[in-house]
Design a protein around this motif. Structure first.
Motif, mmCIF file in Angstrom:
data_model
loop_
_atom_site.group_PDB
_atom_site.id
_atom_site.type_symbol
_atom_site.label_atom_id
_atom_site.label_comp_id
_atom_site.label_asym_id
_atom_site.label_seq_id
_atom_site.Cartn_x
_atom_site.Cartn_y
_atom_site.Cartn_z
ATOM 1 N N UNK A 93 22.435 48.170 100.176
ATOM 2 C CA UNK A 93 21.658 47.028 100.658
ATOM 3 C C UNK A 93 20.182 47.404 100.788
ATOM 4 N N UNK A 94 19.339 46.722 100.039
ATOM 5 C CA UNK A 94 17.882 46.934 100.043
ATOM 6 C C UNK A 94 17.479 48.383 99.762
ATOM 7 N N UNK A 95 18.300 49.099 99.011
ATOM 8 C CA UNK A 95 18.007 50.488 98.654
ATOM 9 C C UNK A 95 16.874 50.510 97.629
ATOM 10 N N UNK B 66 20.365 46.397 93.943
ATOM 11 C CA UNK B 66 19.118 46.193 94.680
ATOM 12 C C UNK B 66 18.005 47.054 94.086
ATOM 13 N N UNK B 67 16.758 46.607 94.254
ATOM 14 C CA UNK B 67 15.588 47.429 93.971
ATOM 15 C C UNK B 67 15.668 48.175 92.668
ATOM 16 N N UNK B 68 15.468 49.509 92.769
ATOM 17 C CA UNK B 68 15.479 50.349 91.591
ATOM 18 C C UNK B 68 16.807 51.028 91.335
ATOM 19 N N UNK B 69 17.896 50.530 91.951
ATOM 20 C CA UNK B 69 19.199 51.159 91.756
ATOM 21 C C UNK B 69 19.588 51.154 90.274
ATOM 22 N N UNK B 70 19.227 50.087 89.564
ATOM 23 C CA UNK B 70 19.560 50.009 88.137
ATOM 24 C C UNK B 70 18.856 51.090 87.325
ATOM 25 N N UNK B 71 17.808 51.686 87.874
ATOM 26 C CA UNK B 71 17.140 52.781 87.195
ATOM 27 C C UNK B 71 17.840 54.114 87.378
ATOM 28 N N UNK C 196 29.581 46.161 104.473
ATOM 29 C CA UNK C 196 30.027 45.542 103.219
ATOM 30 C C UNK C 196 31.141 46.369 102.596
ATOM 31 N N UNK C 197 30.986 47.696 102.616
ATOM 32 C CA UNK C 197 32.018 48.563 102.058
ATOM 33 C C UNK C 197 33.337 48.392 102.814
ATOM 34 N N UNK D 15 23.867 41.652 97.423
ATOM 35 C CA UNK D 15 24.254 40.759 98.506
ATOM 36 C C UNK D 15 25.575 40.049 98.304
ATOM 37 N N UNK D 16 26.264 40.295 97.186
ATOM 38 C CA UNK D 16 27.528 39.599 96.886
ATOM 39 C C UNK D 16 28.697 40.520 97.241
ATOM 40 N N UNK D 17 29.172 40.408 98.479
ATOM 41 C CA UNK D 17 30.253 41.290 98.942
ATOM 42 C C UNK D 17 31.540 41.035 98.178
ATOM 43 N N UNK D 18 31.798 39.775 97.802
ATOM 44 C CA UNK D 18 33.022 39.463 97.064
ATOM 45 C C UNK D 18 33.005 40.109 95.685
#
Length: 375
Positions: free
Chosen positions: A274-276, A297-302, A210-211, A316-319
Motif C-alpha cells: 500500500x502506497x509503497x 502502487x508507485x514504482x513497484x512495477x519497476x 489487506x494480506x 487498493x483492490x483487496x479482492x
C-alpha cells in the motif's frame, strides 16, 4: 573524483531500518565501487512528518549555516582535494535539501538528486515551506536520477532547461547477502508465503491487514506464512493474523542472515505494498529466487515485472489480490518459473556493478548539463 553526499530524509547511520536507509547505504557502496570518494560533512535529518513550518525553517537555517562552514573549509583545500559534484538522495516536500544546493552553487559544482519528487498540491497548506525548499532544490539540480517511474511526469512537466532526467532502477549488493540454495520443492504441498515490512501505523499496517483479509478467503488452503518485521503496530498485526493460529509465524526484526533464510525458503513474497515507493524487499527476495505478489502502487512495477518475476494486482483492490494469491497457490509450476526469472533479474541489471556504471554516467551527464546551464 570526490563528491559530497547528503541524505536529508534518513542518513545512512540512522538506527531505524527502512528502505530509505538501505538505499542510502547502497549508494555509498556504489560510489565506492565506481572509484568515487564520498564525503559526508552534514548529517542533519531534514524531515518534517507533520507539516511544522517553524521546524522546517529552523532545519533550513541549520543546513545553510553548515553549508557555509563547509564551503569555507573546502575552498581552503588544494584544488585536487576539493569535491567535483554534490549528490543528494531523496528530495521531496517532507525532506527537502537545503545543504546540497547551497554547497553546489557556492563552489560552482554540478548538483545531482537521486530520487526526487515534485508535489504541486503541497504548494499551500502545512508543508508549504518544505515544498518550496524541495522545488528550489529540484530546480537547481543538473540531473535527477529516477528510481520511481511515478515521479517522472511531474519532473518532466517542471524540468528546467538543460536538466537531465535519467532512469536509475533500484539495485542491491548481492555480495552483501549470504549464498543460500533454495529447497528443491514446497514441503508437503504446503506453499510457504512470506511478508516483510515494518510494523507501523499507516500504509504498512494497511498492507498487513489487506494480506490478512486475503488469507481469510483462502483459509481452506494448506499455506503457511512467515512475517519478518517489527515496530509499534505489532499488536495490531498480531491481532490481524490471530485467526490463523500457528500457520502464521511472526519472527520480529531479523538481521540479513535471518532474512536470507526466509527469502530462500519462501515460495512467494505476498505484500500488498500500500502506497509503497517501490519496495526493496521485492528485489531482495528476487535475489533468492522468491517471486512476488504485490499491489501495483508507485514504482513497484519497476521492481516486480508483472507476469515474469511476479504478479501485480490493481492498487487498493483487496479482492483482486486475494484472487491472484489463490491462483498462484494452485500453480506451483508457475511459481517455479517466476522464481527463475526473479533471480535472473536480480543478478542482471540490478547489481552493484550496474548501478556504479550508471552513477558514473549520470555524474558525467550532470557535468555537461551544468556546463550548458552556465553558458
Amino acid at each position: 573524483m570526490r563528491v559530497v553526499f547528503h541524505a536529508p530524509l534518513k542518513p545512512p547511520e540512522h538506527p531505524a531500518p527502512s528502505g530509505d536507509r538501505e538505499i542510502a547505504r547502497l549508494l555509498l557502496r556504489a560510489l565506492e565501487q565506481a572509484g568515487i570518494a564520498a564525503e559526508r560533512p552534514f548529517a542533519l535529518r531534514m524531515f518534517d512528518p507533520r507539516g511544522d513550518a517553524s521546524l522546517m525553517r529552523r532545519l533550513a537555517a541549520e543546513a545553510r549555516d553548515a553549508a557555509g562552514r563547509f564551503v569555507e573549509e573546502a575552498q581552503s583545500r588544494p584544488p585536487a582535494e576539493r569535491p567535483g559534484a554534490v549528490l543528494t538522495y531523496h528530495v521531496h516536500y517532507k525532506a527537502p535539501d537545503v545543504f546540497g544546493p547551497a554547497v553546489a552553487t557556492a563552489l560552482g559544482l554540478p548538483y545531482v538528486v537521486v530520487e526526487g519528487s515534485r508535489a504541486p498540491k503541497r504548494a499551500g497548506g502545512p508543508w508549504a515551506v518544505g515544498h518550496a525548499l524541495a522545488e528550489a532544490a529540484l530546480d537547481r539540480a543538473d540531473a535527477v536520477l529516477i528510481m520511481n517511474a511515478r515521479d517522472r511526469p511531474m519532473l518532466e512537466a517542471a524540468r528546467p532547461t538543460a536538466q537531465r532526467l535519467i532512469d536509475f532502477p533500484p539495485f542491491l549488493d548481492a555480495a552483501a547477502w549470504p549464498r543460500l540454495e533454495r529447497p528443491a520443492a514446497t514441503a508437503a504441498g504446503r506453499p510457504r508465503l512470506l511478508a516483510v515490512g515494518m510494523m507501523r501505523a499507516g500504509d504498512k499496517l494497511a498492507s498487513f491487514r489487506v494480506l490478512a483479509e486475503a488469507l481469510a478467503t483462502l483459509d481452506e488452503r494448506p499455506w503457511t506464512l512467515d512475517v519478518a518485521g517489527d515496530g509499534p503496530a505489532r499488536p495490531e498485526v498480531e491481532a490481524a493474523f490471530a485467526r490463523f493460529g500457528d500457520r502464521v509465524r511472526l519472527h520480529g526484526e531479523l538481521d540479513r542472515a535471518g532474512l536470507a533464510r526466509l527469502y530462500a525458503g519462501a515460495d512467494l513474497l505476498a505484500w500488498p505494498a500500500v502506497n509503497e515507493a517501490f519496495g526493496m524487499a521485492f528485489l531482495e527476495a528476487a535475489l533468492f529466487g522468491c517471486p512476488a505478489l504485490a499491489g501495483a502502487y508507485g514504482g513497484v512495477a519497476g521492481v516486480v515485472d508483472n507476469g515474469r518475476t511476479g504478479v501485480l494486482t490493481p492498487p487498493g483492490d483487496a479482492a483482486a489480490f486475494a484472487s491472484a494469491l489463490g491462483s498462484l497457490l494452485d500453480a506451483p509450476g508457475r511459481l517455479r518459473a517466476l522464481s527463475v526469472a526473479a533471480r535472473d533479474q536480480a543478478l542482471g541489471g540490478r547489481t552493484l556493478d550496474a548501478a556504479s556504471a550508471r552513477l558514473r554516467g549520470a555524474l558525467a551527464e550532470a557535468g555537461r548539463a551544468f556546463a550548458e546551464r552556465a553558458s
